[in-house]
Design an enzyme around this catalytic site. Structure first.
Site, PDB file in Angstrom:
ATOM      1  N   CYS A   1      48.254  -1.363   3.421  1.00 32.25           N
ATOM      2  CA  CYS A   1      47.144  -0.511   3.370  1.00 32.25           C
ATOM      3  C   CYS A   1      45.261  -0.587   3.676  1.00 32.25           C
ATOM      4  CB  CYS A   1      47.145   0.017   2.315  1.00 32.25           C
ATOM      5  SG  CYS A   1      46.966  -0.734   0.858  1.00 32.25           S
TER       6      CYS A   1
ATOM      7  N   ARG B   1      43.291   6.005  11.738  1.00 32.30           N
ATOM      8  CA  ARG B   1      42.383   4.039  11.113  1.00 32.30           C
ATOM      9  C   ARG B   1      43.593   3.475  11.091  1.00 32.30           C
ATOM     10  NH1 ARG B   1      41.147   3.605   4.969  1.00 32.30           N
ATOM     11  NH2 ARG B   1      40.403   1.665   6.227  1.00 32.30           N
TER      12      ARG B   1
END
Length: 291
Positions: A235, A177
């Protein structure tokens, strides 16, 4: 801040001594956000279920991110529902390497509760130590705790952008990611330009216990994090960044939290995005394509 973790046996001793301790079950997963069914099946005796989505987060516009920090009023109302009183020791746990329990730890510590602990090793540590579980719901008498926010450092989106350039900003999502190989949830793939990458699950061992401080210090140093320089964490939606915040604190750093995280950054089209395995990634080519 040195007393963050608690072992299963230490928690059992607190409970058997009838100490003023409140245990919070913060089970939550991205693919299964409602952990209440699992809580009802079995939980630590006396624990109260915490709904992360509704009690540990606000919900607003996409540009705010997926899990903005809750207001003090919302958090205090929730904490009183959990039966928390001033002076209580609060122990938080989940069933997945403390990834969601750390969010509760961060919020309650930021709100001024002096002694908040994470059950190291999560629920599995409790059962592996041979301690009993109970079933059903738990509805404690309402608490009277008074909370006041602002005891832990955090940065907004502009400060996070600046931090990536003058200090260290760590993206704690999985490497694929971070690189922008795919993005299953948020509108754009990639990372904040200049951000380093360290998956927060690397901060715990195979049993879900946090690595010892010396190991954490060495591994953060290998990433390029120097003591004394500003370091921030983010995050996907702001939940697991709290887990990395805990790891950095255990290692002796003084981290700051970018709670908006990638879900906020990627919802601002004016913000540049880097792709690839390097901090700056393919930023230049992306900007050229947009111009």
């Amino acid at each position: 801040m040195s007393q963050i973790l608690i072992t299963a046996d230490e928690l059992a001793d607190l409970l058997s001594a009838d100490s003023p301790v409140r245990v919070l079950d913060v089970r939550w997963r991205l693919d299964r956000p409602d952990g209440r069914p699992e809580f009802l099946d079995d939980h630590i005796p006396g624990a109260v279920y915490v709904d992360l989505d509704s009690e540990l987060a606000e919900h607003g516009a996409p540009a705010d991110g997926r899990h903005p920090l809750p207001s003090n009023a919302l958090l205090q109302t929730a904490a009183r529902r959990w039966g928390v009183n001033d002076g209580d020791v609060v122990v938080v746990y989940d069933d997945l390497k403390s990834l969601s329990a750390a969010r509760a730890w961060w919020l309650l510590t930021d709100a001024g509760i002096a002694d908040v602990r994470i059950l190291d090793g999560s629920l599995r540590a409790w059962t592996n130590a041979g301690h009993a579980l109970e079933q059903g719901d738990a509805v404690p008498a309402p608490g009277s705790v008074t909370l006041s926010r602002g005891h832990l450092p955090q940065v907004d989106i502009d400060q996070a952008a600046a931090l990536a350039g003058r200090g260290a900003l760590i993206d704690v999502r999985a490497a694929e990611r971070y690189r922008g190989d795919f993005e299953p949830i948020d509108p754009r793939a990639g990372h904040v330009p200049g951000a380093l990458n360290r998956f927060t699950a690397q901060n715990v061992d195979a049993d879900g216990r946090f690595l010892d401080p010396e190991t954490l210090r060495r591994e953060f140093a290998e990433l390029g994090i120097e003591h004394g320089e500003p370091v921030g964490v983010y995050c996907g939606s702001g939940v697991t960044a709290s887990h990395a915040f805990v790891a950095l604190t255990l290692a002796g750093y003084s981290p700051t939290l970018y709670a908006g995280s990638w879900s906020q950054w990627s919802n601002h089209p004016d913000r540049p995005v880097a792709i690839g395995s390097e901090p700056e990634g393919a930023l230049a080519s992306i900007q050229k394509e947009k111009s």
